[in-house]
Write a protein that holds these residues in place. Structure first.
Motif, mmCIF file in Angstrom:
data_model
loop_
_atom_site.group_PDB
_atom_site.id
_atom_site.type_symbol
_atom_site.label_atom_id
_atom_site.label_comp_id
_atom_site.label_asym_id
_atom_site.label_seq_id
_atom_site.Cartn_x
_atom_site.Cartn_y
_atom_site.Cartn_z
ATOM 1 N N SER A 1 0.827 -1.205 0.000
ATOM 2 C CA SER A 1 0.000 0.000 0.000
ATOM 3 C C SER A 1 0.865 1.262 0.000
ATOM 4 O O SER A 1 1.777 1.395 0.823
ATOM 5 C CB SER A 1 -0.891 -0.010 1.243
ATOM 6 O OG SER A 1 -1.323 1.283 1.592
ATOM 7 N N ASP B 1 0.474 3.031 3.361
ATOM 8 C CA ASP B 1 1.288 2.448 4.427
ATOM 9 C C ASP B 1 2.742 2.882 4.296
ATOM 10 O O ASP B 1 3.406 3.178 5.294
ATOM 11 C CB ASP B 1 1.203 0.919 4.409
ATOM 12 C CG ASP B 1 -0.163 0.394 4.840
ATOM 13 O OD1 ASP B 1 -0.970 1.171 5.392
ATOM 14 O OD2 ASP B 1 -0.415 -0.814 4.612
ATOM 15 N N ARG C 1 -3.912 9.652 9.332
ATOM 16 C CA ARG C 1 -2.824 8.776 9.788
ATOM 17 C C ARG C 1 -1.508 9.547 9.894
ATOM 18 O O ARG C 1 -0.738 9.337 10.830
ATOM 19 C CB ARG C 1 -2.664 7.600 8.822
ATOM 20 C CG ARG C 1 -3.815 6.616 8.871
ATOM 21 C CD ARG C 1 -3.669 5.532 7.827
ATOM 22 N NE ARG C 1 -2.508 4.705 8.097
ATOM 23 C CZ ARG C 1 -1.999 3.848 7.223
ATOM 24 N NH1 ARG C 1 -2.527 3.715 6.016
ATOM 25 N NH2 ARG C 1 -0.936 3.119 7.541
#
Length: 183
Positions: free
Chosen positions: A135, A138, A163
């Protein structure tokens, strides 16, 4: 260097920034990433990519010229090979290796790990390319976690924004970066 000698790094969600320009990027994602890299490299070399002032204790500190990290995912990762051919000194690293090396304290082959086990700071004007092992989001969060100093993530992705803020990054939208690229 940036504020108080701390590095300033702009982390670019390449897929998100490319997707904000209706220039046919979807027909050749790797080609669009190469073009975006060229635009960012010109911006980085120009010295125009100065972030807004951020007062320090004295009220006079200013953010310096940043370095850039472009995170590639999916079909756009093919751009890394094109960039390495065009610029032999350019180094594109898979995020998974950087994450693993930083986690266990080993230095990556190009010395990207800092003495404390984190990623080496991105020099002012440097444009580093990271290939997401999975990802892209990520990989971006992992880069933000590992880099020292002030980190600014360029994305419009709401979940990624949340995030990144949670791990200490500032956020700018693609329009901010595209405005700088247009000059």
């Amino acid at each position: 260097m940036g504020i108080g000698g701390q590095p300033v790094t702009i982390v670019v969600d390449v897929a998100n920034v490319m997707g904000s320009r209706p220039d046919g990027w979807w027909r050749d994602r790797a080609g669009a990433a190469v073009r975006l890299h060229a635009d960012i490299a010109r911006l980085a070399a120009s010295g125009r990519a100065i972030l807004p002032d951020e007062p320090g204790e004295t009220g006079t500190e200013r953010a310096g010229a940043p370095g850039f990290v472009m995170v590639l995912e999916g079909a756009a990762k093919a751009a890394a090979a094109r960039l390495a051919q065009a610029e032999p000194a350019a180094r594109a690293e898979p995020a998974a290796r950087a994450e693993a090396d930083a986690a266990d304290g080993r230095a990556a082959p190009d010395g990207r790990a800092a003495p404390d086990g984190g990623l080496r700071p991105v020099r002012p004007g440097e444009v580093r390319v990271v290939q997401a092992a999975g990802s892209g989001d990520d990989a971006i969060v992992a880069v933000v976690r590992e880099l020292p100093g002030r980190r600014v993530v360029v994305t419009a992705d709401r979940g990624l924004r949340e995030r990144c803020v949670a791990v200490g990054a500032e956020i700018r939208g693609p329009g901010w970066l595209l405005g700088l690229l247009r000059g």
